[in-house]
Design a protein around this motif. Structure first.
Motif, PDB file in Angstrom:
ATOM      1  N   SER A 165      -8.337  -9.277  27.973  1.00  0.00           N
ATOM      2  CA  SER A 165      -7.059  -9.710  28.535  1.00  0.00           C
ATOM      3  C   SER A 165      -6.191 -10.451  27.531  1.00  0.00           C
ATOM      4  O   SER A 165      -5.126 -10.956  27.886  1.00  0.00           O
ATOM      5  CB  SER A 165      -7.307 -10.615  29.749  1.00  0.00           C
ATOM      6  OG  SER A 165      -8.064 -11.761  29.361  1.00  0.00           O
ATOM      7  N   THR A 166      -6.647 -10.548  26.277  1.00  0.00           N
ATOM      8  CA  THR A 166      -5.896 -11.297  25.274  1.00  0.00           C
ATOM      9  C   THR A 166      -5.626 -10.437  24.045  1.00  0.00           C
ATOM     10  O   THR A 166      -6.356  -9.488  23.748  1.00  0.00           O
ATOM     11  CB  THR A 166      -6.659 -12.554  24.834  1.00  0.00           C
ATOM     12  OG1 THR A 166      -7.927 -12.164  24.243  1.00  0.00           O
ATOM     13  CG2 THR A 166      -6.916 -13.479  26.020  1.00  0.00           C
ATOM     14  N   VAL A 167      -4.544 -10.792  23.368  1.00  0.00           N
ATOM     15  CA  VAL A 167      -4.226 -10.215  22.065  1.00  0.00           C
ATOM     16  C   VAL A 167      -4.549 -11.276  21.023  1.00  0.00           C
ATOM     17  O   VAL A 167      -4.140 -12.440  21.173  1.00  0.00           O
ATOM     18  CB  VAL A 167      -2.743  -9.811  21.980  1.00  0.00           C
ATOM     19  CG1 VAL A 167      -2.384  -9.345  20.579  1.00  0.00           C
ATOM     20  CG2 VAL A 167      -2.424  -8.728  23.008  1.00  0.00           C
ATOM     21  N   SER A 168      -5.266 -10.917  19.987  1.00  0.00           N
ATOM     22  CA  SER A 168      -5.692 -11.903  18.996  1.00  0.00           C
ATOM     23  C   SER A 168      -4.494 -12.484  18.263  1.00  0.00           C
ATOM     24  O   SER A 168      -3.430 -11.863  18.150  1.00  0.00           O
ATOM     25  CB  SER A 168      -6.637 -11.257  17.983  1.00  0.00           C
ATOM     26  OG  SER A 168      -5.938 -10.330  17.170  1.00  0.00           O
ATOM     27  N   ILE A 204      -2.425   3.368  23.443  1.00  0.00           N
ATOM     28  CA  ILE A 204      -2.944   2.010  23.570  1.00  0.00           C
ATOM     29  C   ILE A 204      -3.076   1.689  25.053  1.00  0.00           C
ATOM     30  O   ILE A 204      -2.176   2.004  25.844  1.00  0.00           O
ATOM     31  CB  ILE A 204      -1.999   1.013  22.871  1.00  0.00           C
ATOM     32  CG1 ILE A 204      -2.045   1.248  21.355  1.00  0.00           C
ATOM     33  CG2 ILE A 204      -2.377  -0.432  23.188  1.00  0.00           C
ATOM     34  CD1 ILE A 204      -1.121   0.345  20.560  1.00  0.00           C
ATOM     35  N   PRO A 205      -4.173   1.064  25.475  1.00  0.00           N
ATOM     36  CA  PRO A 205      -4.365   0.796  26.910  1.00  0.00           C
ATOM     37  C   PRO A 205      -3.374  -0.220  27.453  1.00  0.00           C
ATOM     38  O   PRO A 205      -2.917  -1.104  26.734  1.00  0.00           O
ATOM     39  CB  PRO A 205      -5.801   0.265  26.980  1.00  0.00           C
ATOM     40  CG  PRO A 205      -6.108  -0.226  25.606  1.00  0.00           C
ATOM     41  CD  PRO A 205      -5.339   0.646  24.669  1.00  0.00           C
ATOM     42  N   THR A 263      -2.983   1.115  16.007  1.00  0.00           N
ATOM     43  CA  THR A 263      -3.546   0.273  17.062  1.00  0.00           C
ATOM     44  C   THR A 263      -3.134  -1.158  16.792  1.00  0.00           C
ATOM     45  O   THR A 263      -2.365  -1.428  15.857  1.00  0.00           O
ATOM     46  CB  THR A 263      -5.085   0.400  17.094  1.00  0.00           C
ATOM     47  OG1 THR A 263      -5.595  -0.323  18.212  1.00  0.00           O
ATOM     48  CG2 THR A 263      -5.714  -0.109  15.802  1.00  0.00           C
ATOM     49  N   LEU A 264      -3.607  -2.093  17.568  1.00  0.00           N
ATOM     50  CA  LEU A 264      -3.325  -3.487  17.282  1.00  0.00           C
ATOM     51  C   LEU A 264      -4.113  -3.921  16.057  1.00  0.00           C
ATOM     52  O   LEU A 264      -5.323  -3.654  15.965  1.00  0.00           O
ATOM     53  CB  LEU A 264      -3.695  -4.368  18.475  1.00  0.00           C
ATOM     54  CG  LEU A 264      -2.906  -4.134  19.772  1.00  0.00           C
ATOM     55  CD1 LEU A 264      -3.367  -5.110  20.850  1.00  0.00           C
ATOM     56  CD2 LEU A 264      -1.421  -4.265  19.532  1.00  0.00           C
ATOM     57  N   PRO A 265      -3.465  -4.567  15.090  1.00  0.00           N
ATOM     58  CA  PRO A 265      -4.172  -4.988  13.879  1.00  0.00           C
ATOM     59  C   PRO A 265      -5.336  -5.908  14.212  1.00  0.00           C
ATOM     60  O   PRO A 265      -5.263  -6.717  15.150  1.00  0.00           O
ATOM     61  CB  PRO A 265      -3.094  -5.721  13.083  1.00  0.00           C
ATOM     62  CG  PRO A 265      -1.798  -5.202  13.610  1.00  0.00           C
ATOM     63  CD  PRO A 265      -2.037  -4.930  15.058  1.00  0.00           C
ATOM     64  N   ALA A 266      -6.418  -5.780  13.447  1.00  0.00           N
ATOM     65  CA  ALA A 266      -7.602  -6.625  13.649  1.00  0.00           C
ATOM     66  C   ALA A 266      -8.176  -6.998  12.292  1.00  0.00           C
ATOM     67  O   ALA A 266      -8.196  -6.175  11.364  1.00  0.00           O
ATOM     68  CB  ALA A 266      -8.648  -5.907  14.481  1.00  0.00           C
ATOM     69  N   ARG A 267      -8.627  -8.238  12.178  1.00  0.00           N
ATOM     70  CA  ARG A 267      -9.237  -8.666  10.922  1.00  0.00           C
ATOM     71  C   ARG A 267     -10.570  -7.947  10.708  1.00  0.00           C
ATOM     72  O   ARG A 267     -10.892  -7.520   9.610  1.00  0.00           O
ATOM     73  CB  ARG A 267      -9.456 -10.186  10.946  1.00  0.00           C
ATOM     74  CG  ARG A 267      -9.737 -10.783   9.576  1.00  0.00           C
ATOM     75  CD  ARG A 267      -9.993 -12.282   9.694  1.00  0.00           C
ATOM     76  NE  ARG A 267      -8.872 -12.991  10.288  1.00  0.00           N
ATOM     77  CZ  ARG A 267      -7.828 -13.435   9.588  1.00  0.00           C
ATOM     78  NH1 ARG A 267      -7.742 -13.202   8.282  1.00  0.00           N
ATOM     79  NH2 ARG A 267      -6.858 -14.102  10.194  1.00  0.00           N
ATOM     80  N   GLN A 268     -11.328  -7.774  11.778  1.00  0.00           N
ATOM     81  CA  GLN A 268     -12.584  -7.020  11.750  1.00  0.00           C
ATOM     82  C   GLN A 268     -12.724  -6.276  13.083  1.00  0.00           C
ATOM     83  O   GLN A 268     -12.359  -6.786  14.139  1.00  0.00           O
ATOM     84  CB  GLN A 268     -13.792  -7.943  11.550  1.00  0.00           C
ATOM     85  CG  GLN A 268     -13.872  -8.576  10.170  1.00  0.00           C
ATOM     86  CD  GLN A 268     -15.128  -9.429  10.026  1.00  0.00           C
ATOM     87  OE1 GLN A 268     -15.729  -9.844  11.022  1.00  0.00           O
ATOM     88  NE2 GLN A 268     -15.532  -9.698   8.796  1.00  0.00           N
ATOM     89  N   GLY A 269     -13.279  -5.073  13.020  1.00  0.00           N
ATOM     90  CA  GLY A 269     -13.508  -4.331  14.257  1.00  0.00           C
ATOM     91  C   GLY A 269     -12.208  -3.975  14.941  1.00  0.00           C
ATOM     92  O   GLY A 269     -11.252  -3.520  14.316  1.00  0.00           O
ATOM     93  N   GLN A 270     -12.116  -4.233  16.251  1.00  0.00           N
ATOM     94  CA  GLN A 270     -10.912  -3.928  16.997  1.00  0.00           C
ATOM     95  C   GLN A 270     -10.434  -5.155  17.759  1.00  0.00           C
ATOM     96  O   GLN A 270     -11.218  -6.078  18.047  1.00  0.00           O
ATOM     97  CB  GLN A 270     -11.146  -2.776  17.975  1.00  0.00           C
ATOM     98  CG  GLN A 270     -12.129  -3.080  19.099  1.00  0.00           C
ATOM     99  CD  GLN A 270     -12.297  -1.902  20.057  1.00  0.00           C
ATOM    100  OE1 GLN A 270     -11.862  -0.790  19.784  1.00  0.00           O
ATOM    101  NE2 GLN A 270     -12.940  -2.151  21.193  1.00  0.00           N
ATOM    102  N   ILE A 281      -7.782  -3.865  22.894  1.00  0.00           N
ATOM    103  CA  ILE A 281      -8.169  -2.455  22.815  1.00  0.00           C
ATOM    104  C   ILE A 281      -9.511  -2.232  23.508  1.00  0.00           C
ATOM    105  O   ILE A 281      -9.759  -1.179  24.107  1.00  0.00           O
ATOM    106  CB  ILE A 281      -8.245  -1.989  21.346  1.00  0.00           C
ATOM    107  CG1 ILE A 281      -6.895  -2.212  20.648  1.00  0.00           C
ATOM    108  CG2 ILE A 281      -8.657  -0.531  21.261  1.00  0.00           C
ATOM    109  CD1 ILE A 281      -5.735  -1.487  21.291  1.00  0.00           C
ATOM    110  N   GLY A 282     -10.372  -3.236  23.476  1.00  0.00           N
ATOM    111  CA  GLY A 282     -11.677  -3.119  24.115  1.00  0.00           C
ATOM    112  C   GLY A 282     -11.677  -3.462  25.589  1.00  0.00           C
ATOM    113  O   GLY A 282     -12.750  -3.570  26.196  1.00  0.00           O
TER     114      GLY A 282
END
Length: 426
Positions: A50-53, A95-96, A35-42, A46-47
């Motif tokens: 409209s943005t990618v961290s 991935i959505p 999935t898209l990497p996340a520091r915490q959670g998701q 993915i949720g």
């Protein structure tokens, strides 16, 4: 080694499934992300956001930089890997909105990596009607290395199946290697352009002899030279191969609501071996052409036309695009003959005139209008990156836009489509 045996544009959901079915391993040229990497959670994307961290962006682009600075490779988002070593593909985790995500990543690669990467492709593979799927990112080994990620100011490199920061020594060595490769690349360009200059000099002499002390006719010349970025490619049997024989053809362009037919010069009338290459000459006056293919994959096309009986030199914008269509088709034939259909080329495109020409725009229904006048008689367009044929249409539009810009036009005939592109195999 590429993970797919076909062009990325042709990859299907079945091809992605095969990666999982065969448990294809990660390694020096393959990276999976469930999935898209996340520091915490998701990640917000993915949720349903409209943005990618920034964290996910930096992780993905660091992988892209690492592959470009090493041997190239493929990143696939939406594949879960095993816990053992080497890690292997074990499941697809869609991935959505993968198409939208692919476009966002494509723009981030363009804007957040310096120097910009050349041969990079980002493709979504949708797996259901809702647009969920995987995103595939193909990165070629870069001759412009070392690259760095703008947001972190770091250079990365691929070591085995890991992405790590480059050491200062690695950066220095990479700079030296790139400098040497660039010098070799420019030397190949120089040699081919010297051959072009010999043709032009001979044609100038012919014009002077044929004028009989009268007014020498005004002429226009269009020169295109393409050279492989990497060395070591060879055209087999360059003197006798039928696969590289030029086949100039008339080109039909759809421009706006109309169609414009652009006529090319007649096919070559003689073929002549040259040192480590082959030459074709067409003397179908008032247009003549010289075409060369060298055994290292370099290609050159030169066309000259006369403007007899006219008070001014004219350049039809659509014709410059049609010439490029035929030239790119020749490049593709040469690449395929070398067994490297996606090999990256550098391409120089120049227009030379006896006097500054008037640029003519297609106006529909066989109507042509003056678009503007060039200030100079010599036009050297910016060097282009000629990648796989999927990018040819965009490359043609870039060339057309640049030609019109030389005449002071913001836009021209660049909003066109090639009818029945000759580089597309049946």
């Amino acid at each position: 080694m590429r993970i797919f045996s076909k062009r990325l544009s042709d990859v299907t959901p079945e091809d992605v499934a095969t990666i999982v079915d065969t448990n294809y391993p990660e390694g020096e040229t393959v990276e999976y992300k469930e999935t898209l990497p996340a520091r915490q959670g998701q990640d917000p994307w993915i949720g349903g956001g409209s943005t990618v961290s920034d964290y996910a962006r930096n992780k993905i682009l660091a992988e892209a930089v690492a592959f470009a600075n090493a041997q190239g490779g493929t990143i696939i988002l939406g594949i879960r890997e095993s816990e053992d070593h080497p890690r292997r593909a074990v499941a697809i985790t869609p991935i959505p909105r993968c198409a939208e995500l692919a476009e966002r990543i494509r723009l981030q690669i363009r804007d957040c990596i310096e120097p910009q990467l050349g041969a990079t492709q980002v493709k979504e593979v949708s797996l259901d009607a809702q647009g969920n799927g995987v995103v595939v990112i193909e990165i070629e080994k870069s001759v412009g290395a070392p690259h760095r990620l703008v947001t972190t100011k770091e250079c990365y490199i691929r070591r085995a199946d890991r992405t790590e920061r480059m050491t200062m020594r690695e950066i220095q060595e990479s700079v030296l290697l790139v400098s040497a490769a660039t010098e070799r690349f420019e030397e190949r360009f120089r040699r081919v352009k010297e051959r072009c200059a010999e043709h032009l000099s001979s044609w100038d002499q012919d014009l002077r002899r044929s004028s009989d002390d009268a007014v020498v006719p005004s002429v226009g010349r269009l020169i295109a030279v393409a050279v492989p970025v990497t060395s070591g490619l060879i055209v087999p049997d360059v003197h006798t191969s039928d696969g590289i024989v030029p086949a100039p053809r008339d080109v039909r362009l759809t421009i706006g609501q109309g169609q414009c037919d652009c006529h090319m010069f007649k096919p070559y009338v003689r073929r002549r071996p040259i040192v480590r290459g082959c030459s074709w000459i067409s003397d179908s006056q008032p247009m003549r052409a010289a075409i060369e293919v060298h055994d290292n994959g370099a290609v050159a096309w030169i066309v000259q036309w006369q403007n007899r009986g006219q008070d001014e030199v004219l350049l039809f914008g659509a014709w410059t695009a049609a010439f490029a269509v035929n030239f790119l088709t020749q490049v593709q034939r040469v690449r395929e003959s070398m067994g490297a259909p996606d090999a990256e080329y550098g391409m120089d495109y120049s227009l030379l005139f006896s006097e500054p020409p008037t640029l003519i725009r297609y106006g529909g229904r066989s109507v042509f209008n003056s678009a503007g006048e060039f200030e100079n008689s010599v036009l050297h367009l910016p060097r282009y990156s000629c990648r796989d044929s999927d990018h040819f249409n965009q490359l043609l539009k870039d060339i057309s836009r640049d030609v019109f810009a030389f005449a002071g036009c913001v836009s021209g005939d660049e909003a066109f489509q090639v009818v029945d592109p000759p580089w597309v195999s049946d």
